[in-house]
Design an enzyme around this catalytic site. Sequence first.
Site: not given
Length: 380
Positions: A130-131, A133, A158, A243
């Site tokens: 549910g999250a 960015s 992941i 990144e």
Amino acid sequence: MKRTVFTAEHEAFRGTVRAFLEKEVEPHHERWEREGVVDRSAWLAAGRQGLLGLAVPEEYGGGGAGDFRHSAVLTEEFARAGASGLAIGLHNDIIGPYLTALSTEEQKRRWLPGFCSGEIITAIAMTEPGAGSDLQGIRTTATDAGDHWVLNGSKTFISNGILADLVIVVARTTPGGGAKGLSLLVVERGMEGFERGRNLDKIGQKAQDTAELFFHDVRVPKENLLGEENGAFLHLMTHLAQERMSIAVAAIAGAEELLEITKRYVKEREAFGRPLAKLQHIRFEIAEMATECAVTRAFLDRCIEEHTAGQLDAVHASMAKWWATELQKRVTDRCLQLHGGYGYMTEYRVAKAFTDGRIQTIYGGTTEIMKEIIGRSVLG
């Protein structure tokens, strides 16, 4: 235009990377795609070749090279080879800085030698169902229990999730603290209550294991807190520029390589009794892509120089990320179109590039988030 960002040392390193890809990656990548995961032996081979921990101090087994240009060379060559399975860029450029900058001396000695040898494969777990960015939406919690934290929650998408031996988990340590109530906890393979879910079935980057992770009352020792308690937001913001630069470097290298492949194709492929390259529309398409890549390359090389000097800010890293990845998406789509029906066949490199590269505008911060960062800076 001749590139001036790299020295003879960097180009020699490029030869080492190409030799590694030819021997240790390319012969196996098709099988890794079918299996959905790379061999751990490839990580060990990368460690033996000195490709892991490039910026880690030599005393911990690393290369001791704090020069981002070595990482850029590595990223470019992996992108040009289409080697999306072995996530060395994630390991070196995204997770490595957290471990070298935030670890205590005890943590460095415990984790960095294996990080550099390939015996410890790493991941970072931020995204939740549910999250994405929005860091403020993180629901994974870590409750202080004296000499340890009790970690509960789940993460998704992941990278390295199946293979990872060490996972940096973003967890909420202060309820109601918003983005400032988050900490980084290191979860290690074998900790009770740490479970891996599915190896997710993606449309591209099939060889790169991407998993769901679950934490059920995982006892994380206080010694595994990385950086400052409740300091995760600042730590994450500090390292996001690199990144995003790594993603941008891969994007422009991938676009350039695909353009070269397409140039060869249109010279060989005939239609209406002559090579496609003789048609004005095809020449214009190639001309536009070549120009866009050249302009983007000039900006990216400048960003590489700035980042190597420690002077690249988050705004220009965001510019590089959104522009280069959106360019990669456009170039890939147009190159597939120029291949015609063959471009839709998986045996052609352009088809794999089409599915592998689509994630580039999403992970590391979506294009929309990049524009928001830039817009806020420009408008104040």
